[in-house]
Design an enzyme around this catalytic site. Structure first.
Site, PDB file in Angstrom:
ATOM      1  N   GLN A 880      20.111   3.614-154.705  1.00  0.00           N
ATOM      2  CA  GLN A 880      19.540   4.624-153.826  1.00  0.00           C
ATOM      3  C   GLN A 880      20.015   4.457-152.391  1.00  0.00           C
ATOM      4  O   GLN A 880      20.177   5.423-151.666  1.00  0.00           O
ATOM      5  CB  GLN A 880      18.008   4.539-153.885  1.00  0.00           C
ATOM      6  CG  GLN A 880      17.299   5.549-152.990  1.00  0.00           C
ATOM      7  CD  GLN A 880      15.789   5.386-153.078  1.00  0.00           C
ATOM      8  OE1 GLN A 880      15.285   4.601-153.851  1.00  0.00           O
ATOM      9  NE2 GLN A 880      15.077   6.159-152.263  1.00  0.00           N
ATOM     10  N   PHE A 881      20.250   3.182-152.006  1.00  0.00           N
ATOM     11  CA  PHE A 881      20.546   2.922-150.596  1.00  0.00           C
ATOM     12  C   PHE A 881      21.977   2.449-150.344  1.00  0.00           C
ATOM     13  O   PHE A 881      22.471   2.579-149.224  1.00  0.00           O
ATOM     14  CB  PHE A 881      19.574   1.875-150.047  1.00  0.00           C
ATOM     15  CG  PHE A 881      18.139   2.210-150.272  1.00  0.00           C
ATOM     16  CD1 PHE A 881      17.541   3.230-149.554  1.00  0.00           C
ATOM     17  CD2 PHE A 881      17.393   1.527-151.225  1.00  0.00           C
ATOM     18  CE1 PHE A 881      16.212   3.540-149.766  1.00  0.00           C
ATOM     19  CE2 PHE A 881      16.070   1.840-151.436  1.00  0.00           C
ATOM     20  CZ  PHE A 881      15.476   2.857-150.704  1.00  0.00           C
ATOM     21  N   GLY A 882      22.605   1.847-151.332  1.00  0.00           N
ATOM     22  CA  GLY A 882      23.880   1.239-151.046  1.00  0.00           C
ATOM     23  C   GLY A 882      24.871   1.310-152.191  1.00  0.00           C
ATOM     24  O   GLY A 882      24.540   1.682-153.319  1.00  0.00           O
ATOM     25  N   ILE A 883      26.118   0.953-151.857  1.00  0.00           N
ATOM     26  CA  ILE A 883      27.218   0.922-152.810  1.00  0.00           C
ATOM     27  C   ILE A 883      27.836  -0.470-152.756  1.00  0.00           C
ATOM     28  O   ILE A 883      28.005  -1.047-151.680  1.00  0.00           O
ATOM     29  CB  ILE A 883      28.296   1.966-152.466  1.00  0.00           C
ATOM     30  CG1 ILE A 883      27.703   3.378-152.441  1.00  0.00           C
ATOM     31  CG2 ILE A 883      29.449   1.899-153.461  1.00  0.00           C
ATOM     32  CD1 ILE A 883      28.663   4.422-151.934  1.00  0.00           C
ATOM     33  N   VAL A 884      28.142  -1.033-153.934  1.00  0.00           N
ATOM     34  CA  VAL A 884      28.798  -2.328-154.014  1.00  0.00           C
ATOM     35  C   VAL A 884      30.175  -2.131-154.621  1.00  0.00           C
ATOM     36  O   VAL A 884      30.317  -1.548-155.700  1.00  0.00           O
ATOM     37  CB  VAL A 884      27.986  -3.331-154.857  1.00  0.00           C
ATOM     38  CG1 VAL A 884      28.715  -4.677-154.917  1.00  0.00           C
ATOM     39  CG2 VAL A 884      26.597  -3.520-154.269  1.00  0.00           C
ATOM     40  N   ASP A1042      10.592  -9.039-155.462  1.00  0.00           N
ATOM     41  CA  ASP A1042      11.037  -8.283-156.640  1.00  0.00           C
ATOM     42  C   ASP A1042      11.887  -9.171-157.544  1.00  0.00           C
ATOM     43  O   ASP A1042      12.976  -8.790-157.961  1.00  0.00           O
ATOM     44  CB  ASP A1042      11.821  -7.045-156.201  1.00  0.00           C
ATOM     45  CG  ASP A1042      12.003  -6.045-157.353  1.00  0.00           C
ATOM     46  OD1 ASP A1042      11.332  -6.217-158.382  1.00  0.00           O
ATOM     47  OD2 ASP A1042      12.822  -5.130-157.217  1.00  0.00           O
TER      48      ASP A1042
END
Length: 1216
Positions: A880-884, A1042
């Site tokens: 949802q927030f980032g790309i690796v 988490d």
């Protein structure tokens, strides 16, 4: 030499007569063993009958069965036997063999009854018990030997039979063991003490449930011993009740050395209650008696007669060798009329008749408690002489749930306030045991070990069975020849220093002069009121005599008016014990005084000790204790030992003051301090406790100093200073850099009664305590007043403000004229980041979890990477927030230094580089990773690209973990999983001592890639590694929030890395934790404890709960927690205390760790350090080499991580 015919015939007759007697067993196999000779093994219920035939050229051949008078509740076997005599042989039939028929059967002749010519065969009859069930045996100990009759019902290896004496194994007894008779103990092996009852226990080592108990005493408490005869009633184990069959037996046994007609001129007579016994059988033969009484059964080998009720038997035919005669009354279908007194009379022509009564009494309703046997019920014993009290009893109906037994002791003690009832519990000196001796028979024992005189009294065992209660009592007197005088005062406020008592004047006192003795003894009580006088006795009317269970003496009641000396004397057997005591009116006390630190503020509480204060402890001791050593001793609970301090000893008035000064005190001095008054024989302690509060400098409560207060012109407003510390700080208020005197300071709040336009601007409070000062800035906006300057301009130095304004103007003129609004925001983020670098943080802030002090963290520019050294390749994953993305980092230096020039890395960036909030979140994640030192089980930061943040270039570069996430790794290998778990351990423990795990044993033989395999050893390794990584985070401290297998990465070498530290959840709303419909969706709720679900409270202990869920995932090979519970009812399911079941691949010890992690209260859960210890202990026990391999692999990974800086460092850093 010629022999006449007559001589030849005589010689032939002698030879024939000396031929041995033989015995033959029909239809059963006869075995032989050198230790017991011939024997036969039978099984009760399977082998019904056995017949024996005795052969020999002798007169009056017969077979003698074993005597069974000691068998528990079984009659003699005559009722089940048949016999037939022919010339030179005797045939014997035993019908329906039972376990109690076990014994040696002799083939004998009256001519050679004691001769070696007789023959024997031993018959074993086995049912369930290894040992023949015998009654408790009482033995007249004569100092030579004791037989412990541990007879077996089958042939066994004697090495498997052990004897315990008072619960201690007697190894020397084995050499005297014969399974036909039992253990023979000689005087050298074991010596019984007078008046003692000893507990013997036989155990069969091949079956822990097989044992047998005996209590051997000097005499049978229920038997009468006269002139080497025992006369007693045998108590059956059966419980009499209406409708039951029952029997009672009276015995007369000769135990002397006379072997010829020992029972000649002896007879016993049975008489029944209510004239039910029909008499008149004198001078009748046994055969005639049988004819005249249908109830009489007689077996020739036995000397016991059995008669029905309503029968009186007075005389029987006895052989010259019989040593016992018995009478048994059998009751068929008991009725209430059968209850009453049954009398057995022993008639001896030369002595007075001896009478024993048997009270047959039973509850008509059926509920009963029957006492079968008890130990001797009145005992006088010496001090420290152990003894055993026991009761064997039966209950009816059989209902163990309703049967209870309670031991207690009754004694009188005037000192303690009169009659006392002590409930006895297991301890060192008194040990209670309970055993089952049959289907409804129980054995309660109380072992008195080394009893003291004070243990005298009436011991009571109360047995309850449903609505029936029965008590058994013993009178125990423990005596000592040594006199023992005591002087005591019953007063709780008394200070006793050796033989001196210090208490206030006019105190009402009771002083006791006692001798500790259970028997009468001489006690003398004297006093004096002047130390120069002689002691004199009291008038009798002044004293009250005491004659308690173990206390004899006097009590004197008086009011303390002046010093008085008392003397108590006890005389016993020409020995004297004397005690002195002096009562005087001095008193003692301990207290402490606080001297505040020079750095303390005026508002600090005066009664609380803080670090840095000086403390003075004073012990006031009566001057009468001047001959004692007096000093202070400190018990430090952290060091678990005492620390002795030197002390001053000023003497003032009639008191000695012992002073201890502790300067610049620390929290380590919290604890209990003892003032010790001591000499060679005595020590007394007076204690006082102090608590030292740890000091912390003032700190911001909300981690930032940027609050804004709105006020209306002319209205009142309050400003709270959100700073706290220990001690509570003093608060001073400033406005625009000057002291603010208009408002009223109340605690940490500033109250302004009327807002004015001049109040518009920046306020700050200065919070100061002895540890430092912290400032909180608050902007006040008064409606209608002009806006204030930017917030940060008021918290920096004036020169920096000027420089900042100039730089900002130049940037606006030349650098920002073409920037978009989003770029302006990113530029502001960059500048704010630079400003944060200038802050210093208090120690209190540093103790907060790292994610809660993110605003105070700084970016370490040593991690900065030139973008040109970074190769960005294909995408590995996105969220949802980032790309690796995968990439390579080229070494910053042109020198190789023995390493690969390119390092495989993972490159993380936001999904929208122009989104300021998203970029801020990623920059905070970068700062968090900078704050976490490297660990082989935590994902390591390699570097970052931040120089061009203002144009959206923000990249976080981490090590590349090539195995993917742990959850998918486990699921993909379910088909190839090798389960090494077996019932009592692991399959790799073929040789437990070697502890070689499968993964190392087969290392050279594995033909497949190690990464594609999976076994239980791997699961144990992964579980331990996750605990290692989480313990590392907990010590920073860092709360993960988490923890789940999806957020754990695994390498090709099966080393795990904990990733995703949970910042994304912190910056989103509660929707992240809402329950979704799909069971397979990895919902955080399934990994969260109740406090996190309901209150969103996240701590290290909530991480521990999640760790337990991770273990469940690991040992179910990627299974979903609570698999049978749908999402919509999951919260309620957890609330009701439900937990996951034990996975089939999981050892019970590992599951215990899971359950510890799932304790409802966070305080009851273990720490990660404790989890590591439990895991290591488990692996060390079952597979020490696996643990060594794990530690070796982790050390290798740690070394690899430490080399990452070589790819980031600039050439100058490398060379210089």
């Amino acid at each position: 030499m010629r022999v006449s015919l007559t001589e030849f015939l005589v010689l032939a007759q002698v030879v024939t007569t000396l031929q041995p007697i033989t015995i033959k067993v029909d239809f059963h196999e006869v075995k032989h063993h050198e230790s017991i000779g011939d024997y036969v093994e039978l099984v009760e219920g399977k082998n019904r009958d056995i017949s024996l035939t005795c052969y020999g050229q002798h007169k009056n051949l017969k077979i003698e069965p074993p005597k069974r008078e000691e068998h528990a509740g079984f009659p003699e076997i005559g009722i089940r036997t048949s016999a037939e005599w022919k010339k030179n042989e005797y045939w014997f039939l035993l019908k329906n063999v039972r376990q109690c028929d076990t014994g040696s059967y002799y083939c004998v002749s009256d001519e050679f009854k004691e001769s070696m010519l007789q023959n024997t065969v031993h018959i074993f009859v086995r049912k369930l018990d290894i040992f023949v069930p015998l009654k408790t045996i009482y033995h007249e100990h004569n100092g030579s030997e004791i037989i412990i009759p541990c007879k077996t019902t089958k042939f066994v290896d004697t090495k498997n039979v052990e004897l315990y004496v008072n619960q201690v194994k007697l190894n020397s007894a084995l050499q005297g063991y014969d399974q036909r008779y039992g253990f023979k103990l000689t005087k050298n092996m074991y010596t019984m003490k007078p008046n003692s009852t000893v507990f013997f226990e036989c155990k069969y080592t091949n079956d822990s449930n097989q044992d047998l108990d005996y209590y051997i005493s000097n005499s049978d408490p229920d038997a009468t011993l006269i002139d080497q005869y025992f006369f007693y009633w045998e108590k059956s184990n059966d419980v009499p009740y209406v409708g039951n069959n029952y029997s009672i037996t009276c015995h007369l046994v000769y135990i002397g050395s006379d072997s010829l007609r020992p029972l000649n001129h002896q007879e016993i007579v049975l008489e029944c209650p209510q004239n039910q016994c029909d008499g008149g059988y004198n001078n009748q033969s046994a055969h005639e008696i049988e004819k005249r009484s249908s109830g009489l059964r007689f077996g020739d080998p036995s000397s016991q007669d059995i008669v029905e009720k309503n029968t009186m038997l007075r005389y029987d035919r006895l052989s010259v060798y019989d040593r016992k005669t018995s009478r048994t009354v059998n009751f068929q279908n008991l009725t209430s009329e059968d209850s009453g007194i049954y009398r057995c009379t022993w008639r001896n022509r030369s002595k007075t008749n001896i009478v024993l009564d048997y009270d047959l009494n039973f509850n008509q309703k059926g509920t009963q408690i029957k006492i079968i046997e008890t130990s001797k019920q009145r005992l006088k014993m010496r001090k420290n002489e152990s003894t055993l009290l026991f009761v064997k009893f039966a209950v009816f109906p059989i209902n163990k749930k309703n049967y209870t037994a309670k031991w207690s002791r009754l004694y009188n003690s005037t000192v303690e306030g009169g009659q006392q009832v002590e409930t006895i519990r297991n301890g060192f000196f008194r040990q209670i045991t309970t055993k089952t001796s049959g289907r409804n028979v129980f054995l309660e024992t109380l072992n008195l070990k080394s009893p003291k005189i004070e243990m005298s009294g009436i011991y009571v065992l109360s047995i309850s069975n449903m609505d029936i209660v029965q008590q058994v009592k013993w009178i125990i007197e423990v005596e000592n020849d040594e006199p023992n005088a005591q002087l005591t005062i019953r007063d709780p406020l008394t200070l006793n220093i050796s033989n001196q008592l210090f208490l206030p004047l006019n105190t009402n006192l009771s002083i006791f002069c006692l001798a500790v003795s259970s028997s009468p003894t001489d006690v003398i009580f004297e006093y004096r009121t002047d130390e120069n006088e002689w002691f004199r006795g009291f008038y009798k009317n002044k004293l009250r005599k005491i004659d308690d269970t173990f206390e004899k003496g006097f009590i004197y009641n008086f009011v303390l008016a002046k010093r008085t000396d008392f003397k108590c004397i006890n005389v016993k057997k020409k020995k004297t014990s004397t005690k002195f005591i002096t009562v005087t009116s001095n008193a003692n006390k301990t207290f402490h005084e606080i001297e505040k630190s020079v750095n303390a503020t005026k508002t600090e509480p005066s009664d609380i000790i803080f670090e840095g204060d000086n403390v003075r402890l004073t012990c006031v001791v009566p001057y009468g204790a001047v001959e004692f050593d007096v000093f202070w001793k400190f018990e430090n609970p952290k060091m678990l030992k005492y620390t002795t301090f030197p002390a001053m000893h000023p003497v003032k008035d009639r008191y000695k003051r012992v002073i201890l000064n502790v300067r610049n005190i620390t929290i380590d001095f919290t604890g209990t301090y003892y003032c010790i008054v001591k000499n060679k024989e005595f020590e007394h302690r007076f204690e006082t406790s102090i608590s030292v509060e740890k000091v912390s400098p003032p700190f911001l409560l909300n981690n930032n100093s940027r609050s804004i207060i709105s006020a209306s012109n002319g209205q009142m407003f309050d400003i709270n200073c959100k700073v706290n510390g220990v001690p509570t700080p003093d608060y001073t208020w400033f406005k625009d850099g000057y002291p603010y005197t208009k408002g009223k300071v109340i605690g940490n709040a500033l109250h302004v009664s009327k807002a004015e336009k001049r109040d518009n601007g920046i306020f700050w409070c200065s919070a100061t305590n002895r540890a430092g000062t912290t400032i909180d800035y608050i902007e006040v906006k008064v409606a209608g007043a002009s806006s204030s300057s930017f917030f940060w301009l008021f918290i920096t130095f004036f020169a920096f403000v000027v420089v900042g304004i100039v730089v900002s103007l130049l940037w606006k003129l030349f650098g920002q004229k073409d920037l978009k609004p989003s770029e302006l925001s990113l530029n502001n983020l960059k500048r704010a980041t630079d400003e944060y670098q200038k802050y210093t943080v208090s120690e209190k802030i540093n103790n907060l979890p790292v994610e809660e002090r993110i605003d105070y963290l700084t970016y370490n520019e040593d991690y900065e990477i030139d973008l040109e050294n970074l190769e960005i390749l294909e995408t590995l994953g996105s969220g949802q927030f980032g790309i690796v993305k995968k990439g390579y980092l080229n070494m910053a230096s042109s020198k190789n230094f023995g390493f690969e020039s390119r390092l495989s890395v993972a490159i993380k960036s936001s999904t929208d580089s122009s989104n300021m909030e998203l970029q801020k979140m990623f920059f905070e994640e970068l700062k968090l990773m900078c704050a976490i030192p490297k660990h082989p089980n935590v994902l390591s930061l390699v570097g970052a690209v931040t120089k061009n943040m203002e144009i959206g270039e923000l990249f976080i570069v981490t090590e590349l973990i090539d195995g993917g996430n742990l959850r998918e790794f486990l699921r993909e290998r379910r088909d190839v999983f090798a389960n090494e778990l077996v019932e009592k351990g692991y399959i790799f423990l073929t040789n437990v001592r070697e502890n070689v795990p499968k993964r190392e044993v087969e290392k050279e033989q594995l033909l497949i890639d190690e990464f594609n395999s999976l076994c239980t050893s791997d699961l144990l390794s992964i579980g331990l590694q996750i605990a290692n990584g989480m313990d590392w985070l907990a010590n920073i401290p860092c709360v993960h929030r988490d923890l789940a297998c999806r957020n754990v990465l695994i390498s090709k070498t099966k080393i795990i890395r904990i990733a995703d530290f949970g910042l994304a959840k912190k910056h989103t709303d509660k929707a992240y934790y809402r329950v979704r419909e799909s069971l397979d969706t990895p919902l955080p709720v399934r990994w969260m404890p109740l406090e996190s679900i309901t209150d969103l409270t996240f701590t290290q202990k909530s991480d521990v709960w999640s760790y337990g869920i991770c273990l469940y995932e690991i040992f179910t090979l990627g299974g979903t927690p609570y698999p049978d519970c749908p999402n919509f009812s999951l919260v309620e399911y957890i609330k009701t205390g439900n937990i996951n079941k034990r996975p089939s691949n999981c050892h019970k010890d590992v599951y215990k760790i899971m359950k510890m992690c799932w304790q409802a209260s966070p305080d009851d859960r273990p720490t990660f350090a404790e989890c590591i210890k439990l895991f290591k202990n488990h692996i060390q026990y079952f597979a020490s080499k696996l643990l060594q391999q794990i530690e070796k692999d982790l050390e290798c990974e740690k070394n690899n991580q430490q080399k990452f800086h070589y790819w980031v460092q600039k050439p100058t850093q490398l060379f210089f």
